[in-house]
Design a protein around this motif. Structure first.
Motif, PDB file in Angstrom:
ATOM      1  N   ILE A 182      48.356  42.001  41.084  1.00 34.42           N
ATOM      2  CA  ILE A 182      47.111  41.519  40.485  1.00 34.42           C
ATOM      3  C   ILE A 182      45.922  41.877  41.376  1.00 34.42           C
ATOM      4  CG2 ILE A 182      45.808  39.418  39.913  1.00 34.42           C
ATOM      5  CD1 ILE A 182      48.489  38.205  38.985  1.00 34.42           C
ATOM      6  N   GLY A 183      46.101  41.729  42.689  1.00 37.83           N
ATOM      7  CA  GLY A 183      45.041  42.075  43.621  1.00 37.83           C
ATOM      8  C   GLY A 183      44.680  43.549  43.573  1.00 37.83           C
ATOM      9  N   LYS A 184      45.688  44.414  43.535  1.00 39.05           N
ATOM     10  CA  LYS A 184      45.426  45.855  43.445  1.00 39.05           C
ATOM     11  C   LYS A 184      44.677  46.200  42.168  1.00 39.05           C
ATOM     12  CE  LYS A 184      49.547  47.351  46.026  1.00 39.05           C
ATOM     13  NZ  LYS A 184      50.834  48.065  45.915  1.00 39.05           N
ATOM     14  N   MET A 185      45.136  45.643  41.051  1.00 37.87           N
ATOM     15  CA  MET A 185      44.459  45.917  39.774  1.00 37.87           C
ATOM     16  C   MET A 185      43.023  45.417  39.812  1.00 37.87           C
ATOM     17  SD  MET A 185      47.367  45.237  36.835  1.00 37.87           S
ATOM     18  CE  MET A 185      48.324  43.927  37.587  1.00 37.87           C
ATOM     19  N   ASN A 186      42.820  44.269  40.427  1.00 41.78           N
ATOM     20  CA  ASN A 186      41.484  43.683  40.516  1.00 41.78           C
ATOM     21  C   ASN A 186      40.532  44.635  41.238  1.00 41.78           C
ATOM     22  OD1 ASN A 186      39.413  41.792  40.320  1.00 41.78           O
ATOM     23  ND2 ASN A 186      40.245  40.417  41.860  1.00 41.78           N
ATOM     24  N   ILE A 187      40.968  45.184  42.370  1.00 46.14           N
ATOM     25  CA  ILE A 187      40.117  46.086  43.143  1.00 46.14           C
ATOM     26  C   ILE A 187      39.860  47.380  42.361  1.00 46.14           C
ATOM     27  CG2 ILE A 187      39.897  47.385  45.285  1.00 46.14           C
ATOM     28  CD1 ILE A 187      41.565  45.214  46.653  1.00 46.14           C
ATOM     29  N   PHE A 188      40.902  47.938  41.767  1.00 41.33           N
ATOM     30  CA  PHE A 188      40.726  49.150  40.955  1.00 41.33           C
ATOM     31  C   PHE A 188      39.720  48.912  39.825  1.00 41.33           C
ATOM     32  CE2 PHE A 188      44.993  50.941  42.372  1.00 41.33           C
ATOM     33  CZ  PHE A 188      44.454  52.082  42.930  1.00 41.33           C
ATOM     34  N   LEU A 189      39.847  47.768  39.154  1.00 38.17           N
ATOM     35  CA  LEU A 189      38.989  47.498  38.007  1.00 38.17           C
ATOM     36  C   LEU A 189      37.549  47.230  38.421  1.00 38.17           C
ATOM     37  CD1 LEU A 189      41.378  45.387  35.757  1.00 38.17           C
ATOM     38  CD2 LEU A 189      40.643  47.741  35.411  1.00 38.17           C
ATOM     39  N   HIS A 190      37.309  46.996  39.699  1.00 42.35           N
ATOM     40  CA  HIS A 190      35.943  46.889  40.211  1.00 42.35           C
ATOM     41  C   HIS A 190      35.397  48.253  40.639  1.00 42.35           C
ATOM     42  CE1 HIS A 190      36.520  42.501  40.302  1.00 42.35           C
ATOM     43  NE2 HIS A 190      35.214  42.406  40.460  1.00 42.35           N
ATOM     44  N   GLY A 191      36.157  49.323  40.369  1.00 42.04           N
ATOM     45  CA  GLY A 191      35.671  50.664  40.648  1.00 42.04           C
ATOM     46  C   GLY A 191      35.895  51.140  42.064  1.00 42.04           C
ATOM     47  N   ILE A 192      36.802  50.504  42.794  1.00 44.94           N
ATOM     48  CA  ILE A 192      37.059  50.868  44.188  1.00 44.94           C
ATOM     49  C   ILE A 192      38.456  51.467  44.282  1.00 44.94           C
ATOM     50  CG2 ILE A 192      37.301  49.969  46.539  1.00 44.94           C
ATOM     51  CD1 ILE A 192      35.394  47.680  45.587  1.00 44.94           C
ATOM     52  N   GLU A 193      38.556  52.620  44.947  1.00 38.97           N
ATOM     53  CA  GLU A 193      39.845  53.290  45.044  1.00 38.97           C
ATOM     54  C   GLU A 193      40.335  53.444  46.479  1.00 38.97           C
ATOM     55  OE1 GLU A 193      39.650  56.931  42.813  1.00 38.97           O
ATOM     56  OE2 GLU A 193      38.647  55.938  41.152  1.00 38.97           O
ATOM     57  N   CYS A 238      45.990  37.831  50.889  1.00 34.66           N
ATOM     58  CA  CYS A 238      44.859  38.219  50.046  1.00 34.66           C
ATOM     59  C   CYS A 238      44.935  37.768  48.596  1.00 34.66           C
ATOM     60  CB  CYS A 238      44.638  39.723  50.114  1.00 34.66           C
ATOM     61  SG  CYS A 238      45.930  40.721  49.350  1.00 34.66           S
ATOM     62  N   GLY A 239      46.079  37.258  48.139  1.00 27.88           N
ATOM     63  CA  GLY A 239      46.135  36.778  46.760  1.00 27.88           C
ATOM     64  C   GLY A 239      45.663  37.838  45.781  1.00 27.88           C
ATOM     65  N   SER A 240      44.723  37.483  44.917  1.00 22.30           N
ATOM     66  CA  SER A 240      44.222  38.419  43.913  1.00 22.30           C
ATOM     67  C   SER A 240      43.028  39.222  44.409  1.00 22.30           C
ATOM     68  CB  SER A 240      43.852  37.662  42.633  1.00 22.30           C
ATOM     69  OG  SER A 240      42.886  36.666  42.905  1.00 22.30           O
ATOM     70  N   ALA A 241      42.795  39.239  45.715  1.00 27.65           N
ATOM     71  CA  ALA A 241      41.801  40.084  46.393  1.00 27.65           C
ATOM     72  C   ALA A 241      40.366  39.612  46.216  1.00 27.65           C
ATOM     73  CB  ALA A 241      41.937  41.547  45.952  1.00 27.65           C
ATOM     74  N   GLY A 242      40.169  38.364  45.816  1.00 30.47           N
ATOM     75  CA  GLY A 242      38.814  37.860  45.614  1.00 30.47           C
ATOM     76  C   GLY A 242      37.974  37.869  46.879  1.00 30.47           C
ATOM     77  N   MET A 243      38.590  37.582  48.037  1.00 28.29           N
ATOM     78  CA  MET A 243      37.824  37.567  49.279  1.00 28.29           C
ATOM     79  C   MET A 243      37.411  38.972  49.698  1.00 28.29           C
ATOM     80  SD  MET A 243      39.421  34.540  51.630  1.00 28.29           S
ATOM     81  CE  MET A 243      39.068  32.826  51.205  1.00 28.29           C
ATOM     82  N   LEU A 244      38.287  39.943  49.523  1.00 24.94           N
ATOM     83  CA  LEU A 244      37.938  41.325  49.845  1.00 24.94           C
ATOM     84  C   LEU A 244      36.778  41.800  48.966  1.00 24.94           C
ATOM     85  CD1 LEU A 244      41.518  42.864  50.190  1.00 24.94           C
ATOM     86  CD2 LEU A 244      39.972  42.193  52.031  1.00 24.94           C
ATOM     87  N   LEU A 245      36.849  41.483  47.698  1.00 22.42           N
ATOM     88  CA  LEU A 245      35.790  41.919  46.773  1.00 22.42           C
ATOM     89  C   LEU A 245      34.491  41.176  47.013  1.00 22.42           C
ATOM     90  CD1 LEU A 245      37.951  42.328  43.565  1.00 22.42           C
ATOM     91  CD2 LEU A 245      36.687  44.136  44.750  1.00 22.42           C
ATOM     92  N   SER A 246      34.570  39.971  47.615  1.00 22.09           N
ATOM     93  CA  SER A 246      33.336  39.241  47.887  1.00 22.09           C
ATOM     94  C   SER A 246      32.483  39.977  48.920  1.00 22.09           C
ATOM     95  CB  SER A 246      33.646  37.819  48.373  1.00 22.09           C
ATOM     96  OG  SER A 246      34.165  37.828  49.694  1.00 22.09           O
ATOM     97  N   ALA A 247      33.123  40.703  49.835  1.00 20.18           N
ATOM     98  CA  ALA A 247      32.367  41.491  50.810  1.00 20.18           C
ATOM     99  C   ALA A 247      31.625  42.626  50.124  1.00 20.18           C
ATOM    100  CB  ALA A 247      33.321  42.040  51.881  1.00 20.18           C
TER     101      ALA A 247
END
Length: 505
Positions: free
Chosen positions: A246-257, A209-218
């Motif tokens: 970095i991926g975890k922080m990215n998802i948190f900073l998008h408001g998802i827990e 998942c790297g920095s979680a960009g693909m997960l957040l794209s959904a």
């Protein structure tokens, strides 16, 4: 999907101001550490500041609600994350000596206070190395971050998430080819997500998942469509500690827990299992590392999780190991995946027997060829492979080949897909029909007659121009296409001899 942060809007930081603020912090590190190492210090500081500012915002709201009752306002249930007083940003900011140790102690204290959510989220940067991070520089870094308040009211998740993605891209640009491990071209990710059409309530998985960009794209896909996105279930695994943080922080900073990102090697130790089987997911999005050589091939030959359904890949190329892992991770009723690969997986002779079984399994739905330079910092042409565990009746026993090599734009040394490119590709995929020079529906039987070769030019002749169907050129045969690929990638060159032998034979 968990508790969603309140969005009491006041005057917010503009996107330009936010980007200047974030990149300004990074530039303070110049001359002290390499550009490729910026991310291990800037991302944790950004997240640390955000956590503390949101904590203060929640504290102020609770004080207002309770008529100034401080004891009530400090109750754990009033806050998403617990921030110990001596680990708060303001406490660290007051330090003038051993600043690196103060930062490191504060980050570890916050992780310890939130073991179920923030364990390991700040990574393992060496903050106490004064040769690299002298006190005066760290104080400047803290003061730079202190110049803005990163509360929800001042910087909503949407804006901060975009700012975070901006930093990821900037760090990728500065750190060279190694950035591919945590950054995938966002326009390609957008395309892959549009093709899979994630739905509310579905599970989304990225095994690398790297920095979680693909997960957040959904998430972004559903938000664009104004559909419910909070009940998406996000799962990711990443072997690099810093990148997973970095991926975890990215998802948190998008408001998802409500998500799970686990550090670990997907091939040797898959994180998401149920009993003796892999967990099943509705949607899998992936850009696996290309042809890794350091993996346990021997263990794969008798894989405990039953992932070697097509065979054991060669030691020098683990691509088909990831591919088989993904197929075994897909829900049998509606599981679908989009995988970004180099073209070599479509025709390399050493994987032909596995490819034959893959075609016979009838899970490949679409093979999409993209233009050059869409892999990060590489001229190699990319392909997207769409697989589905339960194809619609009209698609069973068939594969769609789309040759979108001309659907690419390059500006300021960056290659990307425009909205028009994405629309054309998605429309062709949705229509599932033949289009001269662009799309072709081919039966599995015909593919098997070609030695299970999935090379796109075997089935779709290319066009010149920008993909609009005008200015048609002479058909390009497979050998010319191979020659073009050969020039673009040293890695592909290793397998070209085998391919040409196969064609001539």
């Amino acid at each position: 999907m968990g508790k969603i942060l309140k969005m009491t809007r006041t005057k917010t930081i503009s996107q330009t101001e936010l980007e200047s603020y974030l990149w300004g912090a990074a530039t303070l590190l110049r001359g002290y550490i390499d550009a490729g190492d910026y991310k291990q210090f800037i991302f944790p500081m950004l997240f640390y500041k955000r956590l503390c500012d949101v904590y203060d915002e929640e504290l102020a709201e609770a004080l207002e609600e309770s008529g100034g009752d401080k004891e009530y306002a400090e109750l754990p249930e009033q806050h998403r994350f617990q921030i110990p007083a001596d680990a708060h940003w303001t406490a660290t900011r007051a330090k003038v000596k051993d600043v690196g140790k103060a930062i490191q102690d504060s980050l570890r204290a916050i992780e310890k206070a939130n073991p179920d959510t923030l364990f390991g989220v700040f990574g393992d940067a060496q903050w106490t190395n004064k040769d690299r991070l002298p006190d005066h520089m760290l104080r400047e870094l803290i003061e730079n971050f202190s110049s803005q308040t990163l509360s929800i009211a001042n910087c909503p998740e949407d804006e901060l998430g975009i700012g975070y993605e901006f930093l990821i891209k900037k760090f990728a640009d500065d750190s060279g080819h190694t950035a591919a491990e945590f950054y995938t071209n966002r326009t390609v990710v957008h395309l892959m997500t549009e093709m899979l059409e994630p739905q509310p309530g579905e599970s989304i998985y990225d095994p690398t998942c790297g920095s979680a960009g693909m997960l957040l794209s959904a998430v972004a896909h559903l938000r664009r469509q104004k559909k419910e996105w909070r009940n998406l279930r996000l799962f990711g695994q990443e072997r690099n500690l810093l990148t997973s943080a970095i991926g975890k922080m990215n998802i948190f900073l998008h408001g998802i827990e409500d998500f799970k990102v686990v550090r670990g090697d997907t091939l040797s130790s898959p994180a998401f299992t149920e009993g003796d089987k892999l967990m099943k997911f509705n949607v899998v999005l992936a850009n696996p590392p290309y042809s890794i050589k350091q993996w346990d091939r021997k263990a794969w030959s008798s894989d405990a999780w039953g992932r070697n359904i097509y065979g054991t890949p060669p030691q020098g190329r683990a691509d088909y190991a990831f591919w088989q892992h993904i197929i075994q991770s897909m829900d049998t009723k509606n599981g679908r995946c989009a995988i970004l690969f180099p073209h070599g997986v479509l025709f390399r002779n050493e994987e032909s027997s596995m490819r034959e079984k893959l075609v016979e399994h009838d899970v490949v739905e679409c093979v999409l060829g993209l233009g050059p330079n869409l892999f990060y910092n590489s001229p190699m042409e990319a392909c997207v492979i769409i697989c589905a565990m339960n194809k619609p009746a009209e698609r069973k026993g068939k594969v769609q080949f789309i040759n979108a090599v001309n659907e690419v734009t390059r500006e300021r040394a960056q290659s990307f897909l425009t909205d028009d490119h994405i629309k054309r590709i998605v429309d062709a995929y949705t229509t599932f029909g033949d289009e001269e020079g662009f799309s072709k529906i081919v039966s599995n039987d015909d593919i098997l007659k070609q030695g299970s070769n999935l090379s796109i030019p075997l089935y779709v002749r290319t066009e010149n121009g920008n993909g609009n169907g005008k200015d048609k050129a002479e058909p390009v045969d497979l050998k010319k296409a191979v020659a073009d690929w050969q020039e673009s990638s040293v890695a592909l060159r290793e397998s070209m001899g085998e391919l040409l032998d196969m064609i001539e034979g």
